[in-house]
Write a protein that holds these residues in place. Sequence first.
Motif, PDB file in Angstrom:
ATOM      1  N   GLU A  92       0.842  -1.181   0.000  1.00 26.53           N
ATOM      2  CA  GLU A  92       0.000   0.000   0.000  1.00 26.53           C
ATOM      3  C   GLU A  92       0.879   1.233   0.000  1.00 26.53           C
ATOM      4  O   GLU A  92       2.016   1.208   0.465  1.00 26.53           O
ATOM      5  N   GLY A  93       0.344   2.318  -0.547  1.00 25.24           N
ATOM      6  CA  GLY A  93       1.088   3.565  -0.602  1.00 25.24           C
ATOM      7  C   GLY A  93       0.464   4.504  -1.606  1.00 25.24           C
ATOM      8  O   GLY A  93      -0.643   4.267  -2.097  1.00 25.24           O
ATOM      9  N   THR A  94       1.144   5.587  -1.899  1.00 30.79           N
ATOM     10  CA  THR A  94       0.659   6.527  -2.895  1.00 30.79           C
ATOM     11  C   THR A  94       0.624   5.845  -4.260  1.00 30.79           C
ATOM     12  O   THR A  94       1.346   4.868  -4.499  1.00 30.79           O
ATOM     13  N   PRO A  95      -0.189   6.354  -5.187  1.00 35.08           N
ATOM     14  CA  PRO A  95      -0.233   5.739  -6.517  1.00 35.08           C
ATOM     15  C   PRO A  95       1.122   5.679  -7.203  1.00 35.08           C
ATOM     16  O   PRO A  95       1.451   4.672  -7.844  1.00 35.08           O
ATOM     17  N   ASP A  96       1.927   6.728  -7.064  1.00 33.78           N
ATOM     18  CA  ASP A  96       3.241   6.718  -7.712  1.00 33.78           C
ATOM     19  C   ASP A  96       4.107   5.593  -7.183  1.00 33.78           C
ATOM     20  O   ASP A  96       4.842   4.946  -7.941  1.00 33.78           O
ATOM     21  N   VAL A  97       4.013   5.329  -5.894  1.00 37.00           N
ATOM     22  CA  VAL A  97       4.835   4.285  -5.291  1.00 37.00           C
ATOM     23  C   VAL A  97       4.323   2.899  -5.665  1.00 37.00           C
ATOM     24  O   VAL A  97       5.075   2.042  -6.132  1.00 37.00           O
ATOM     25  N   VAL A  98       3.030   2.669  -5.480  1.00 34.17           N
ATOM     26  CA  VAL A  98       2.494   1.324  -5.679  1.00 34.17           C
ATOM     27  C   VAL A  98       2.431   0.964  -7.160  1.00 34.17           C
ATOM     28  O   VAL A  98       2.819  -0.139  -7.558  1.00 34.17           O
ATOM     29  N   LEU A  99       1.941   1.900  -7.977  1.00 34.44           N
ATOM     30  CA  LEU A  99       1.783   1.605  -9.395  1.00 34.44           C
ATOM     31  C   LEU A  99       3.051   1.878 -10.192  1.00 34.44           C
ATOM     32  O   LEU A  99       3.285   1.254 -11.228  1.00 34.44           O
ATOM     33  N   GLY A 100       3.863   2.806  -9.703  1.00 34.37           N
ATOM     34  CA  GLY A 100       5.074   3.159 -10.432  1.00 34.37           C
ATOM     35  C   GLY A 100       6.316   2.422  -9.990  1.00 34.37           C
ATOM     36  O   GLY A 100       7.290   2.325 -10.753  1.00 34.37           O
ATOM     37  N   GLY A 101       6.313   1.886  -8.771  1.00 33.61           N
ATOM     38  CA  GLY A 101       7.503   1.194  -8.275  1.00 33.61           C
ATOM     39  C   GLY A 101       7.153   0.012  -7.405  1.00 33.61           C
ATOM     40  O   GLY A 101       7.537  -0.043  -6.228  1.00 33.61           O
ATOM     41  N   PRO A 102       6.405  -0.961  -7.935  1.00 31.63           N
ATOM     42  CA  PRO A 102       5.993  -2.112  -7.114  1.00 31.63           C
ATOM     43  C   PRO A 102       7.199  -2.858  -6.562  1.00 31.63           C
ATOM     44  O   PRO A 102       8.205  -3.033  -7.243  1.00 31.63           O
ATOM     45  N   ARG A 103       7.069  -3.304  -5.312  1.00 30.72           N
ATOM     46  CA  ARG A 103       8.198  -3.952  -4.633  1.00 30.72           C
ATOM     47  C   ARG A 103       8.065  -5.459  -4.529  1.00 30.72           C
ATOM     48  O   ARG A 103       9.019  -6.141  -4.197  1.00 30.72           O
ATOM     49  N   SER A 104       6.885  -5.981  -4.787  1.00 31.03           N
ATOM     50  CA  SER A 104       6.688  -7.431  -4.675  1.00 31.03           C
ATOM     51  C   SER A 104       6.509  -8.044  -6.053  1.00 31.03           C
ATOM     52  O   SER A 104       5.985  -7.406  -6.975  1.00 31.03           O
ATOM     53  N   ASP A 105       6.932  -9.286  -6.184  1.00 31.62           N
ATOM     54  CA  ASP A 105       6.727  -9.995  -7.448  1.00 31.62           C
ATOM     55  C   ASP A 105       5.243 -10.127  -7.759  1.00 31.62           C
ATOM     56  O   ASP A 105       4.844 -10.088  -8.937  1.00 31.62           O
ATOM     57  N   ARG A 106       4.422 -10.279  -6.737  1.00 28.17           N
ATOM     58  CA  ARG A 106       2.995 -10.471  -6.951  1.00 28.17           C
ATOM     59  C   ARG A 106       2.361  -9.229  -7.575  1.00 28.17           C
ATOM     60  O   ARG A 106       1.544  -9.325  -8.498  1.00 28.17           O
ATOM     61  N   LEU A 107       2.734  -8.044  -7.081  1.00 31.73           N
ATOM     62  CA  LEU A 107       2.186  -6.822  -7.654  1.00 31.73           C
ATOM     63  C   LEU A 107       2.752  -6.568  -9.049  1.00 31.73           C
ATOM     64  O   LEU A 107       2.018  -6.158  -9.955  1.00 31.73           O
ATOM     65  N   ARG A 108       4.025  -6.824  -9.242  1.00 32.25           N
ATOM     66  CA  ARG A 108       4.601  -6.626 -10.573  1.00 32.25           C
ATOM     67  C   ARG A 108       3.899  -7.506 -11.598  1.00 32.25           C
ATOM     68  O   ARG A 108       3.578  -7.068 -12.713  1.00 32.25           O
TER      69      ARG A 108
END
Length: 272
Positions: free
Chosen positions: A247-263
């Motif tokens: 979870e986080g701001t749109p730029d962080v979550v959508l622009g820089g996903p940190r988990s393989d699942r989100l990517r």
Amino acid sequence: MTETVFQSSLPSARRGGQPMVRIEDVHKHFGSLEVLRGVSLEVQPGEVVCIIGPSGSGKTTLLRCINFLESYDAGRIYVDEELVGYQERNGRLVPAREKDIARVRAETAMVFQQFNLFPHMTALDNVAFGPIKVRHVPADEARRNARELLARVGLADKAVSYPAQLSGGQQQRVAIARALAMQPKVMLFDEVTSALDPELVGEVLAVMEDLAASHGVTMIVVTHEMLFAREAADRVVFMDGGVIVEEGTPDVVLGGPRSDRLRAFLRRFHTT
């Protein structure tokens, strides 16, 4: 398997004060299937939170638990500091009375995938019905407010039209006006564009973007519209397997996903 927990990147200015919605370690089973596996989330007054994730991740179930269309098995959910669906006695939860459940539910208006309008009522009467019947607003006042809300969603000229005379996008906008008419503390949107033809999606998203940008409405939006999430949300929550993964701001979550699942999820939308 241990879940990775990511710290929220929500700006500190949005974290102060009492949250409008507070979800604490909520679990929900359907038979032997655990659909929510310890979900915790806070939503501040006026915040717009978009929940994304694959089908079966628990997004809709979480929304339905917030307004107690579904009971939850463990944990606690509060709306404006009032416990939803239960009362606490000696540290244990017991079911609340139906009238108390209905009172709290009235504070959390939900807009569904299907419009669920009364087919025998005009758009105006659909919007005015809830305030008259539930909040006991005088009919003249409720109908005046309904006209204003229909104008707000761009349907001033459709007040006397019946649902069958409206397009899907227009019906969904009436449903949004109907939810607003109840003056809820929180608006819940469950994939409200998924049943629409593609050419009608934009008109509904435009109304939601206007609400998000201009009117200070607390909104929790389950959506697969990544552009809407990027442009309208204060925060994006990614769920998978019944838990919040990021979870986080749109730029962080959508622009820089940190988990393989989100990517992997975002690759479907070509947003990364």
